[in-house]
Design a protein around this motif. Structure first.
Motif, PDB file in Angstrom:
ATOM      1  N   ARG A 222     -19.117  41.537  97.909  1.00  0.00           N
ATOM      2  CA  ARG A 222     -19.444  41.625  96.487  1.00  0.00           C
ATOM      3  C   ARG A 222     -18.146  41.747  95.709  1.00  0.00           C
ATOM      4  N   ASP A 223     -17.895  40.761  94.843  1.00  0.00           N
ATOM      5  CA  ASP A 223     -16.653  40.693  94.084  1.00  0.00           C
ATOM      6  C   ASP A 223     -16.950  40.867  92.596  1.00  0.00           C
ATOM      7  N   SER A 227     -12.735  43.828  87.991  1.00  0.00           N
ATOM      8  CA  SER A 227     -12.421  45.156  88.525  1.00  0.00           C
ATOM      9  C   SER A 227     -12.351  45.122  90.040  1.00  0.00           C
ATOM     10  N   ALA A 228     -11.211  44.762  90.588  1.00  0.00           N
ATOM     11  CA  ALA A 228     -11.063  44.648  92.045  1.00  0.00           C
ATOM     12  C   ALA A 228     -11.155  46.005  92.740  1.00  0.00           C
ATOM     13  N   ALA A 229     -10.914  47.100  92.014  1.00  0.00           N
ATOM     14  CA  ALA A 229     -10.907  48.423  92.635  1.00  0.00           C
ATOM     15  C   ALA A 229     -12.269  48.801  93.213  1.00  0.00           C
ATOM     16  N   PHE A 230     -13.333  48.154  92.704  1.00  0.00           N
ATOM     17  CA  PHE A 230     -14.670  48.504  93.193  1.00  0.00           C
ATOM     18  C   PHE A 230     -15.372  47.331  93.884  1.00  0.00           C
ATOM     19  N   TRP A 261     -15.741  48.357 103.399  1.00  0.00           N
ATOM     20  CA  TRP A 261     -14.508  48.306 102.633  1.00  0.00           C
ATOM     21  C   TRP A 261     -14.805  48.519 101.152  1.00  0.00           C
ATOM     22  N   LEU A 262     -13.925  49.215 100.456  1.00  0.00           N
ATOM     23  CA  LEU A 262     -14.031  49.430  99.016  1.00  0.00           C
ATOM     24  C   LEU A 262     -12.672  49.153  98.403  1.00  0.00           C
ATOM     25  N   GLY A 263     -12.665  48.258  97.399  1.00  0.00           N
ATOM     26  CA  GLY A 263     -11.394  47.914  96.771  1.00  0.00           C
ATOM     27  C   GLY A 263     -10.419  47.266  97.734  1.00  0.00           C
ATOM     28  N   HIS A 264     -10.919  46.458  98.655  1.00  0.00           N
ATOM     29  CA  HIS A 264     -10.102  45.695  99.605  1.00  0.00           C
ATOM     30  C   HIS A 264      -9.358  46.593 100.602  1.00  0.00           C
TER      31      HIS A 264
END
Length: 434
Positions: A222-223, A227-230, A261-264
């Motif tokens: 899920r992208d 907001s890449a942090a989430f 994984w969260l925020g890569h």
């Protein structure tokens, strides 16, 4: 283990071809309601005292008994026919059908094989009976192997991608003298558009008539566009063993591993096992009970590492299901005991077909958590209650391909304001199943 009734009903038409009987009569019998079938059986069984032993009567009685679900009586009636007429292929085919419906697939297979070897049977009928023999062989060996899977893509809007409070400031009791403190961007609700990709594949293979091994692999990405942090991703693998009892009840044991994984960045690894017993009821319904254990290891917060124990019960029907679950999650380090909690929940889902290609889908879930020790910052034990509601429309585009718009609403009530939040999600996507 009973053979599929709808498949076996076709033997009536095949037997009719062999006997030269009119097909409409058999079609009418197949369409008879349970009450009509029972009435026909009652009328014929009342004449057994005077007519038993007449092959024509016994054949008709056997058909009526099979259709009404009196398989033992049907077997006896067809055996009387064969005692007088050993070469009566229609009676032997119906006897095989009765054995199969009664759950004795070994004897059913032998009876069908005898019919297949009869040189007087027309080739189209022989081919149909040969197909039944092959199906029985597969069932005797446990059903063979099967692989299925899905792929899904969706695009939507999320009002709260980080499940955070709407507040911009909050007072922490431990530092109350300093007044309210402003919350950083990561601790406040953020909205964003997103796309979601998921796919899975599962396989089952028979290792005996009543034993199967199974496994599955599920992935999700899920992208959030801004907001890449989430951003979130997960991979889950499951493998297990299932045993089917003579009653058709099923016991299964499975193990599961998940990486999240969260925020890569790696966030949590979970692994555990599930033991489940399922009791089948009539009409496609089932009751189940399960015991679960999971171990959680957090990559960046070892104080949250925990063991989770849960028990669950469920009830499912053709178009809906209800599940109850309860248990306890205990952190492995005493310093993190404020995260230990006891939980309970209930969930329900329904899929209601409106037309052959359109179905309404809805779901609801409620759970509560009671934490063991007071939060160090807020100086109180945390109490949470959460409600999730889902509504969707499932539209079949072509076989195996579905279009599904969906909306969800979540509300978490907490006695600690930092964890009190609301969330809306709307999305539309396509799902392919094979």
């Amino acid at each position: 283990m009973a053979f599929n009734h709808k498949v076996l009903q076709a033997t009536a038409c095949a037997a009719a071809c062999v006997a030269g009987l009119p097909l409409p009569a058999f079609g009418q019998q197949a369409a008879a309601s349970p009450a009509e079938a029972e009435a026909r059986y009652a009328a014929l069984s009342g004449e057994m005292g005077t007519r038993a032993g007449d092959p024509a009567f016994d054949y008709a009685l056997g058909l009526a008994a099979s259709d009404a679900g009196h398989y033992g009586e049907a077997i006896v009636a067809f055996q009387r026919v064969l005692a007088r007429q050993p070469d009566n292929a229609p009676a032997r085919a119906e006897l095989a059908r009765a054995y199969a419906l009664a759950g004795d697939i070994d004897t059913a297979r032998d009876q069908f094989s005898t019919v297949v070897d009869d040189p007087t049977i027309p080739d189209p009928v022989r081919q149909r009976f040969t197909g039944f023999v092959r199906q029985f062989d597969r069932q005797i060996k446990g059903g063979g192997s099967d692989v299925s899977g899905f792929g899904e893509a969706a695009f939507g809007h999320d009002s709260n991608i980080n499940s955070a409070t709407q507040l911009t400031s909050i007072t922490i009791p431990l530092f109350a003298a300093l007044g309210p403190g402003s919350l950083g961007a990561g601790a406040r609700a953020q909205k964003d558009e997103f796309y979601d990709l998921s796919a899975g594949v599962s396989a089952v293979s028979a290792v005996g008539r009543q034993d199967r091994v199974f496994g599955s692999l599920l992935g999700n990405w899920r992208d959030n566009l801004d907001s890449a942090a989430f951003d979130q991703a997960s991979v889950t693998g499951t493998a297990g063993y299932a045993h089917t009892f003579a009653s058709r009840d099923v016991f299964s044991l499975s193990g599961q591993v998940q990486k999240y994984w969260l925020g890569h960045r790696g966030f949590r690894t979970a692994f555990g096992g599930i033991a489940q017993y399922t009791h089948l009821l009539s009409g496609g319904r089932a009751l189940s009970a399960s015991v679960q254990y999971n171990r959680f290891d957090y990559d960046r917060d070892p104080l949250r590492d925990a063991d989770r124990f849960a028990v669950g019960i469920g009830y499912s029907a053709r178009n809906y299901a209800v599940n109850l679950i309860g248990g306890h999650e205990e952190t492995r380090k005493q310093a993190g005991d404020a995260e230990s909690n006891t939980f309970a929940g209930i969930s329900a889902g329904v899929e209601y077909p409106v037309t052959p290609k359109v179905a309404l889908v809805a779901g609801a879930a409620f759970d509560l958590r009671r934490y063991d020790r007071a939060d160090l910052l807020f100086m109180r034990k945390r109490h949470d209650e959460r409600l999730d509601l889902t509504a969707a429309v499932k539209i079949a585009v072509v076989p195996g391909l579905f279009f599904q718009p969906k909306a969800t609403w979540s509300r978490n009530w907490s006695n600690i304001a930092l964890y009190d939040h609301e969330r809306w999600t709307v999305q539309a996507g396509a799902r392919f199943e094979f």
